[in-house]
Design an enzyme around this catalytic site. Structure first.
Site, PDB file in Angstrom:
ATOM      1  N   HIS A 161      76.512 -40.317 -30.771  1.00 33.29           N
ATOM      2  CA  HIS A 161      76.793 -41.110 -29.572  1.00 33.29           C
ATOM      3  C   HIS A 161      78.292 -41.285 -29.375  1.00 33.29           C
ATOM      4  O   HIS A 161      78.846 -42.362 -29.505  1.00 33.29           O
ATOM      5  CB  HIS A 161      76.090 -42.453 -29.592  1.00 33.29           C
ATOM      6  CG  HIS A 161      75.868 -42.971 -28.206  1.00 33.29           C
ATOM      7  ND1 HIS A 161      74.632 -43.256 -27.710  1.00 33.29           N
ATOM      8  CD2 HIS A 161      76.749 -43.215 -27.211  1.00 33.29           C
ATOM      9  CE1 HIS A 161      74.753 -43.657 -26.447  1.00 33.29           C
ATOM     10  NE2 HIS A 161      76.031 -43.637 -26.131  1.00 33.29           N
TER      11      HIS A 161
ATOM     12  N   ASN B 211      60.769 -38.166 -26.075  1.00 34.64           N
ATOM     13  CA  ASN B 211      61.305 -39.498 -25.806  1.00 34.64           C
ATOM     14  C   ASN B 211      62.349 -39.539 -24.697  1.00 34.64           C
ATOM     15  O   ASN B 211      62.387 -40.488 -23.912  1.00 34.64           O
ATOM     16  CB  ASN B 211      61.896 -40.080 -27.090  1.00 34.64           C
ATOM     17  CG  ASN B 211      60.854 -40.183 -28.182  1.00 34.64           C
ATOM     18  OD1 ASN B 211      60.745 -39.288 -29.018  1.00 34.64           O
ATOM     19  ND2 ASN B 211      60.058 -41.241 -28.166  1.00 34.64           N
TER      20      ASN B 211
ATOM     21  N   ASP C 131      77.648 -46.595 -30.616  1.00 33.51           N
ATOM     22  CA  ASP C 131      77.706 -46.014 -29.264  1.00 33.51           C
ATOM     23  C   ASP C 131      79.079 -46.240 -28.624  1.00 33.51           C
ATOM     24  O   ASP C 131      79.188 -46.714 -27.495  1.00 33.51           O
ATOM     25  CB  ASP C 131      76.610 -46.619 -28.372  1.00 33.51           C
ATOM     26  CG  ASP C 131      75.265 -46.699 -29.053  1.00 33.51           C
ATOM     27  OD1 ASP C 131      74.899 -45.731 -29.746  1.00 33.51           O
ATOM     28  OD2 ASP C 131      74.577 -47.718 -28.895  1.00 33.51           O
TER      29      ASP C 131
ATOM     30  N   ARG D 154      76.547 -49.187 -38.143  1.00 35.34           N
ATOM     31  CA  ARG D 154      77.070 -47.985 -37.489  1.00 35.34           C
ATOM     32  C   ARG D 154      78.483 -48.348 -37.015  1.00 35.34           C
ATOM     33  O   ARG D 154      78.658 -49.145 -36.102  1.00 35.34           O
ATOM     34  CB  ARG D 154      76.177 -47.564 -36.325  1.00 35.34           C
ATOM     35  CG  ARG D 154      74.821 -47.036 -36.766  1.00 35.34           C
ATOM     36  CD  ARG D 154      73.962 -46.595 -35.603  1.00 35.34           C
ATOM     37  NE  ARG D 154      73.538 -47.738 -34.785  1.00 35.34           N
ATOM     38  CZ  ARG D 154      72.866 -47.615 -33.646  1.00 35.34           C
ATOM     39  NH1 ARG D 154      72.574 -46.413 -33.165  1.00 35.34           N
ATOM     40  NH2 ARG D 154      72.483 -48.687 -32.968  1.00 35.34           N
TER      41      ARG D 154
ATOM     42  N   GLU E  93      70.234 -37.649 -25.788  1.00 36.20           N
ATOM     43  CA  GLU E  93      70.769 -38.881 -25.220  1.00 36.20           C
ATOM     44  C   GLU E  93      72.279 -38.925 -25.430  1.00 36.20           C
ATOM     45  O   GLU E  93      72.860 -38.039 -26.058  1.00 36.20           O
ATOM     46  CB  GLU E  93      70.113 -40.103 -25.868  1.00 36.20           C
ATOM     47  CG  GLU E  93      70.431 -40.264 -27.354  1.00 36.20           C
ATOM     48  CD  GLU E  93      69.748 -41.459 -28.004  1.00 36.20           C
ATOM     49  OE1 GLU E  93      68.787 -42.005 -27.415  1.00 36.20           O
ATOM     50  OE2 GLU E  93      70.170 -41.840 -29.116  1.00 36.20           O
TER      51      GLU E  93
END
Length: 320
Positions: A261, A160, A17, A294, A197
């Site tokens: 992200h 979600n 992120d 990640r 998101e």
């Protein structure tokens, strides 16, 4: 300008992120989720590639109990009206799931010129229309208005998380209507989880572009794109158009899985740069959220003749 500048990837290992912000002082400021989900770090460098070796400073740590005690996710650092702000999501520790998917959004403020110094003050929860799962806040200013964009679970809608936008009366308070501008509707947004998101905003060529991420955080994770005319009412859902296909996704040929992200920055040559995370393997043991690999990556963002961004493919890892 198209110099095909290449970066040594991964830029920062085990940082998901990622958020990179280039400030007027010439420094690039970096923050991201750490694998332990227990703190917020900030580092800075005069170059994008310098972020790899830049020493992180802990801005804030989670509490042992209460609403700020678990799963500190996706911090972003912003400079608004002469002060620094970090937006992040946090959950509360429970005996069963350690607060998974019980997040709320919070803001920190720092008055120092250099946000690696001074004190980060908690400004509290950023309150929205519902008390429900909420995360991945970002802000941007347009025509003198400060906007807040975030992901949240509407208790009345299946799925979600959806994307919402609101004006702000100050950097930690929403005001006026809160508009849903995106909800998972295509198959690529609903694999594993129905998710929109991780929004990031880029203003270019008379439009407001907003990237976002979709689906579960394994190799199905990918990025979509919204856009609106810069003169439109950004609080009107009808102003926003969603591209029907993902704009950035897994590349088996380049060994990059689940890219998403992201944030946007500008390099020293004036080119737009895409900052994102991805894994370099497909199969994950256990919950993808607890797989630490990640890694933060960077690549130049190109532009199509019609003025829309061309994300291309996530590039191969560099040979070290």
């Amino acid at each position: 300008m198209n110099t095909n500048r290449e970066y040594s990837n991964p830029l920062v290992e085990q940082r998901a992120d990622p958020w990179v912000y280039k400030h007027a002082d010439g420094y690039y400021y970096f923050t991201a989720s750490v694998p332990e989900y227990d703190r917020i770090e900030v580092r800075r460098s005069e170059t994008i590639e310098g972020l790899t070796e830049a020493v992180p400073v802990v801005a804030w740590r989670k509490y042992e109990t209460g609403p700020l005690s678990a799963n500190i996710w996706a911090p972003e650092i912003h400079y608004i009206d002469g002060k620094w702000y970090i937006y992040f999501a946090a959950a509360r520790t429970t005996e069963t799931n350690e607060g998974l998917f019980d997040h709320r959004m919070f803001a920190l403020e720092n008055e120092s010129a250099n946000p690696l110094e001074g004190t980060w003050v908690e400004k509290g929860q950023v309150k929205t229309a519902w008390e429900s799962f909420a995360l991945d806040a970002t802000t941007f200013q347009h025509k003198g208005v400060l906007y807040y964009v975030w992901a949240q679970k509407d208790p009345e809608i299946p799925g979600n998380s959806n994307l919402y936008i609101s004006e702000m009366s100050n950097p930690w308070t929403l005001t006026g209507p809160q508009t849903m501008i995106a909800t998972p509707e295509y198959s690529w947004e609903k694999i594993g989880f129905s998710v929109n998101e991780g929004a990031a905003v880029l203003r270019r060529n008379g439009r407001i572009f907003m990237s976002f991420s979709a689906s579960a955080t394994d190799y199905n994770y990918c990025m979509g794109l919204l856009y609106a005319d810069e003169d439109s009412d950004l609080l009107d859902a009808a102003s926003w158009t969603k591209h029907p296909e993902p704009v950035f996704k897994t590349s088996e040929e380049n060994g990059q899985y689940g890219p998403g992200h992201n944030s946007f920055t500008v390099n020293e040559q004036g080119e737009d740069v895409l900052i994102y995370h991805a894994r370099n393997y497909k199969e994950i043991t256990g919950d993808p959220l607890y797989d630490p690999n990640r890694h933060t990556r960077a690549q130049v963002l190109h532009w199509n003749e019609d003025g829309t961004p061309n994300f291309g493919l996530p590039v191969k890892d560099s040979s070290k």
